[in-house]
Design an enzyme around this catalytic site. Structure first.
Site, PDB file in Angstrom:
ATOM      1  N   GLY A  94      -2.537   0.938 -10.954  1.00  0.00           N
ATOM      2  CA  GLY A  94      -2.301   0.496  -9.699  1.00  0.00           C
ATOM      3  C   GLY A  94      -1.309  -0.851  -9.827  1.00  0.00           C
ATOM      4  O   GLY A  94      -1.898  -1.512 -10.714  1.00  0.00           O
ATOM      5  N   GLU A  95      -1.066  -1.293  -8.894  1.00  0.00           N
ATOM      6  CA  GLU A  95      -0.275  -2.819  -8.826  1.00  0.00           C
ATOM      7  C   GLU A  95      -0.162  -3.160  -7.665  1.00  0.00           C
ATOM      8  O   GLU A  95       0.368  -2.245  -6.523  1.00  0.00           O
ATOM      9  CB  GLU A  95       1.124  -2.711  -9.714  1.00  0.00           C
ATOM     10  CG  GLU A  95       1.581  -4.088  -9.896  1.00  0.00           C
ATOM     11  CD  GLU A  95       2.618  -3.935 -10.809  1.00  0.00           C
ATOM     12  OE1 GLU A  95       3.335  -5.056 -11.027  1.00  0.00           O
ATOM     13  OE2 GLU A  95       3.212  -2.966 -10.896  1.00  0.00           O
ATOM     14  N   ASP A 146     -11.709  -9.339   3.475  1.00  0.00           N
ATOM     15  CA  ASP A 146     -10.584  -8.539   3.501  1.00  0.00           C
ATOM     16  C   ASP A 146     -10.916  -7.288   3.528  1.00  0.00           C
ATOM     17  O   ASP A 146     -10.400  -6.390   2.955  1.00  0.00           O
ATOM     18  CB  ASP A 146      -9.677  -8.621   2.393  1.00  0.00           C
ATOM     19  CG  ASP A 146      -8.209  -8.067   2.530  1.00  0.00           C
ATOM     20  OD1 ASP A 146      -7.833  -8.015   3.744  1.00  0.00           O
ATOM     21  OD2 ASP A 146      -7.342  -8.126   1.697  1.00  0.00           O
TER      22      ASP A 146
END
Length: 934
Positions: free
Chosen positions: A72-73, A186
């Site tokens: 993932g990025e 978040d």
């Protein structure tokens, strides 16, 4: 110089009590096996200390972790699947990007946040295993969860019950974080992972305000919102540190509460809003608000009530029950104070259906079934309570009524008058310790096996830690059942120095320490050596320093051969401490410094701080104040990075205070001891003898600074607590009486002063016999009181008796003789026999390693004796000047003023005409007939 803590029962000037090492236990693991284990040692793996490009290749290393592939990025950085060869497991490794304009500060903040994340242990929180730096980046090694994000999971059609079930799990993870003092900031579906067993894991706690996030679809924060001018600054809490433009929010607008738009610091209620916003979207397939409308509502919030219109009503066609809708909308209240008081209250409101179903079922059950149900529940409760039973039986191997009886019998057999009181106090401390150990052991088990809020790995770490503490406890308890007279004398000090079982709650320290080796045979050898080291430390706590030193030296090559750094650090720290107790300060400092290096390499933070604290003490005794201060600052920094530890901090302050007191820096000693006392009150029971010694030392410092009434108050408090713990005839109580004699003498209360001094002599004689150096020290205090009472001949005789005792026991070159020589000279001077006083006062000044203040007193007395006997006026003034400088050094302003007044009133007299004999001698010298002695 008055006695200070630690009290001396060896050579004068050497510290006695052992500061106990708080040793984090080794972390257990399984031996690597199969292809992955072989892969960890293949030669083509590359180690890099700096990232070479935007993405790491398979086989490269980040710290000890071997990169497998990128999974993932986003704006926050890259997530890799990686392999941990030490623990033979797959991990998720996050490399977090930093803003280069403030990389150092950002890295420190990220490290703090990640360390805080590691404190949260819950089945619905993604576990953090490790955190560190990789070049300019911060990495976090986390639990690898095979599955998808909640965002992806919700793309399929789900019933409202399935959605609510998963969100309730995520909510429990949030609740656990809030209990640990963390706010997510978040929360959104992209930050919740769903495992293959449909269990929800919340991730990325506490990082949202520090890093950007670049998620897909509605998670995309690129849709920045322009707010009214002046509503938000550049670094508003709760948004990315990458915000650089006034009036722009970079975050996840679809879930952000209005207070975040306003720039207020988010709290647990902010997480509640984000949670309900995500749940609203998942249940009703529509957003609860439009981000631009929320921005406008945020600007108007507090100015008009119509701002609540920003939250949309759920679709009327929805099958979601009304009780769910009410709970979600309450959680979406724009004003934080109108939401639920906590995540727990929100989750309770969202869990009404199971309770209602249970209530309906209960009404339908017949009386006979009710009885059966109650019985079944009772059986289940009993079974759960038995899962973690047995901790008390385990501790009973180390401490039980039979051992207590042996201890009391051994203490009584020594013949010490105070043995019953000491046995009672020691038994109470051991009882309390054993009870706390059982509670900690049971709680660690229940956290995993009953409540399910802790992983099996963390349970293993805590159990290993508690077992090491039990070994230390058992070794000392066994020694106490065979106590001799010396051990009875210091038994209360010894048991109070045992490391607390509560240290095993420090999950962060436990999980970061170097793991035990995979080889079972080597691991067994390490565990056996650790047990042997516990026996060595018990000897040290008992005051048998030479035996402890000898056994530690025998263990050293065996421990070093294992290569296990935490055990090496523990052994070297103890070895160095025993070396300094027998007077080898240089070797002791070297060994303790080696222990610090081993602890740092082995990631044993608590042991490292403990060793630093010891090194501070040793360097202080060597007179290396600057080096001691440097190490003390390092200890403080390490404690700060660990999140603080009150007991370790109190030990550092106490060591610095003791060094300052011995060096005559009384204001610094007072400041340090006051801080020590403040910290000890937070973590120590009132009966802990360590806090009593701090009170005693504060009294000594106050007396040296001329705060006589305060000194009397503190010393009486210390004496009272010591008498309660140790009995009235204990030698520690004699130390208090000697100091009380001094304080009363300074206040002009001469008869009470003499009474306290003679009480100290009686205690020491009963303890050690008629001619022990401790009796001689107490006689010095009697002599000073007699001088104040103008009983000069009796005082001189008393000092001469003390001097003879010391010479016989310690030798003629012991610095302890200085005080008795000074007393003889002072008594002769006070009696008007100035010429006779010169020789003993000169002898008092001839000893090295004597503190500045007694040297100043002897020097000023010598100056007066020289003057009064008309022996040497020039030398008299020189000695007085030296005394003045020494009084300045220790901050004794009253005495400085007294010496200065004496100097002003004693000018050098004019030289008298020489006699005819003196003139004849002078004439002979000129002719060379009389030679001067060189």
């Amino acid at each position: 110089m008055p006695p200070s803590w630690p009290p001396d029962d060896r050579d004068p000037g050497q510290p006695q009590d052992e500061t106990q090492p708080l040793t984090p236990p080794p972390r257990e693991r399984t031996a690597p096996a199969g292809p992955r284990a072989r892969q960890a040692h293949t030669p083509y793996l590359q180690d890099r200390s700096e990232p070479e490009g935007p993405e790491l290749r398979r086989g490269e290393r980040v710290d000890r972790y071997v990169i497998l592939k990128a999974v993932g990025e986003g704006g926050m950085g890259v997530v890799y699947a990686a392999y941990d060869p030490e623990l033979d497991r797959k991990v998720a490794l996050k490399l977090l990007r930093l803003e280069m304009n403030d990389a150092e500060q950002g890295r420190a903040r990220l490290l703090r946040e990640a360390q805080a994340m590691a404190r949260v242990s819950h089945p619905n929180v993604c576990s953090v295993y490790d955190v560190g730096t990789f070049g300019e980046q911060v990495f976090i090694a986390m639990e690898f969860i095979s599955g998808s994000t909640l965002h992806q999971w919700l793309k399929q059609e789900r019933s409202w019950r399935d959605v609510l079930r998963v969100f309730l799990q995520a909510g429990q993870g949030l609740e656990a974080a809030h209990a640990a003092g963390l706010v997510h900031r978040d929360f959104k579906p992209a930050n919740v992972l769903i495992g293959k067993d449909d269990r929800a894991f919340v991730t990325d706690f506490g990082l949202a305000r520090l890093v950007s996030s670049n998620e897909e679809e509605e998670e995309d924060p690129s849709a920045s919102l322009a707010l009214p001018p002046g509503r938000m600054g550049e670094s508003s809490p709760g948004v990315s540190s990458s915000v650089t433009q006034v009036g722009v929010v970079v975050g996840t607008p679809n879930y952000m509460p209005p207070e975040q738009y306003l720039g207020n610091t988010p709290d647990a209620r902010s997480d509640q809003f984000s949670f309900c916003a995500a749940l609203f979207k998942a249940l009703y397939r529509t957003r609860p608000f439009e981000p631009k409308q929320m921005a406008a509502a945020a600007a108007e919030l507090g100015e008009r009530s119509t701002a609540s219109l920003a939250i949309q009503a759920p679709p009327s066609s929805s099958k979601v029950p009304a009780w769910v809708r009410r709970a979600v909308l309450k959680g979406l209240s724009l004003r934080p104070e109108e939401r639920f008081a906590s995540m727990r209250a929100l989750l309770d409101a969202l869990s009404q259906e199971p309770r209602r179903a249970a209530k309906r079922q209960g009404l339908m059950v017949a009386a006979g079934l009710s009885v059966a149900l109650i019985a079944a529940v009772g059986v289940q409760t009993h079974r759960q309570s038995q899962i973690c039973a047995g901790s008390d039986q385990l501790m009973a191997r180390s401490w039980n009524p039979e051992m207590r009886q042996k201890l009391e019998a051994a203490f009584s057999a020594t013949g010490r008058a105070f043995a019953p009181e000491v046995a009672r106090s020691v038994g109470q401390v051991l009882d309390t310790y054993a009870g706390e150990w059982v509670r900690q052991h049971t709680e660690a088990c229940e956290a995993t096996r009953v409540r399910g809020v802790q992983t099996e790995e963390l349970l293993s770490l805590r159990v290993v830690c508690l077992e090491r503490h039990r070994q230390d406890f058992q070794a000392l308890a066994h020694l106490l059942t065979e106590a001799d007279r010396k051990l009875v004398d210091r038994a209360v000090d010894a048991v109070n120095g045992l490391p607390s079982p509560r240290e095993c709650q420090d999950i962060v320290s436990l999980s970061t320490q170097a793991s035990l080796p995979a080889d079972p045979a080597l691991r067994g050898q390490i565990e056996q050596l650790a047990t042997e080291l516990s026996a060595v430390k018990a000897l040290g706590r008992a005051g048998r320093y030479k035996a402890a030193l000898s056994q530690a030296q025998q263990l050293e090559p065996k421990v070093l051969a294992t290569g296990y750094l935490p055990l090496q650090a523990e052994l070297r720290s103890s070895l160095g401490w025993y070396q300094q107790t027998v007077g080898d300060l240089e070797s002791g400092a070297f060994q303790v410094e080696q222990a610090i290096n081993d602890a740092e390499a082995g990631k044993a933070d608590r042991l490292k701080v403990d060793a630093i604290n010891r090194l501070v003490f040793i360097l202080g005794l060597q007179g290396q104040e600057k080096q001691a201060e440097q190490w003390a600052r390092l200890s403080g920094s390490a404690l700060s990075r660990m999140g603080g530890d009150t007991l370790l901090a109190s030990e550092l302050e106490g060591n610095l205070g003791t060094v300052a007191l011995r060096q005559g820096n009384y204001p610094e000693a007072k400041r340090r001891f006051e801080k020590t006392r403040e910290l000890q009150l937070k973590v120590m029971a009132p009966e802990d003898l360590r806090s009593t010694w701090t009170t005693y030392n504060l009294g000594v410092a106050a007396l040296m600074m001329g705060e006589r009434e305060r000194a009397l108050e503190l010393l009486n408090e210390a004496r009272g607590r010591m008498e309660a713990l140790l009995g009235k005839s204990h030698p520690h109580v004699a130390d208090c009486h000697s100091m009380l004699a001094w304080a009363n003498r300074e206040l002009g209360r001469l008869e009470p002063s003499l009474t306290h001094a003679r009480t100290a002599v009686d205690i020491q004689k009963a303890m050690f016999g008629e001619e022990h150096p401790a009796v001689a020290d107490a006689l010095d205090a009697v002599g000073m009181s007699l001088i104040a009472l103008e009983r000069h001949d009796e005082a001189r005789t008393t000092f001469e008796t003390a001097l003879a005792m010391k010479e016989k026991a310690l030798g003629s070159d012991s610095p302890d003789l200085s005080f008795s020589y000074d007393g003889i000279g002072q008594a002769l001077l006070a009696a008007g026999r100035a010429e006779e006083a010169i020789a003993p006062l000169e002898k008092a000044l001839s000893f090295e390693d004597v503190e500045p203040e007694p040297l100043a007193e002897s020097g000023f007395a010598l100056a007066r004796a020289l003057w009064q006997s008309e022996k040497d006026f020039v030398r008299a003034l020189a000695e007085a000047s030296k005394a003045r400088e020494r009084f300045v050094q220790v901050g004794k302003q009253e005495r400085v003023a007294e010496v200065e007044a004496w100097l002003k009133s004693h000018p050098v007299p004019e030289e008298k005409p020489r006699s005819s004999r003196a003139k004849a001698l002078s004439s002979k010298r000129k002719r060379g007939l009389v030679r001067s002695v060189p």
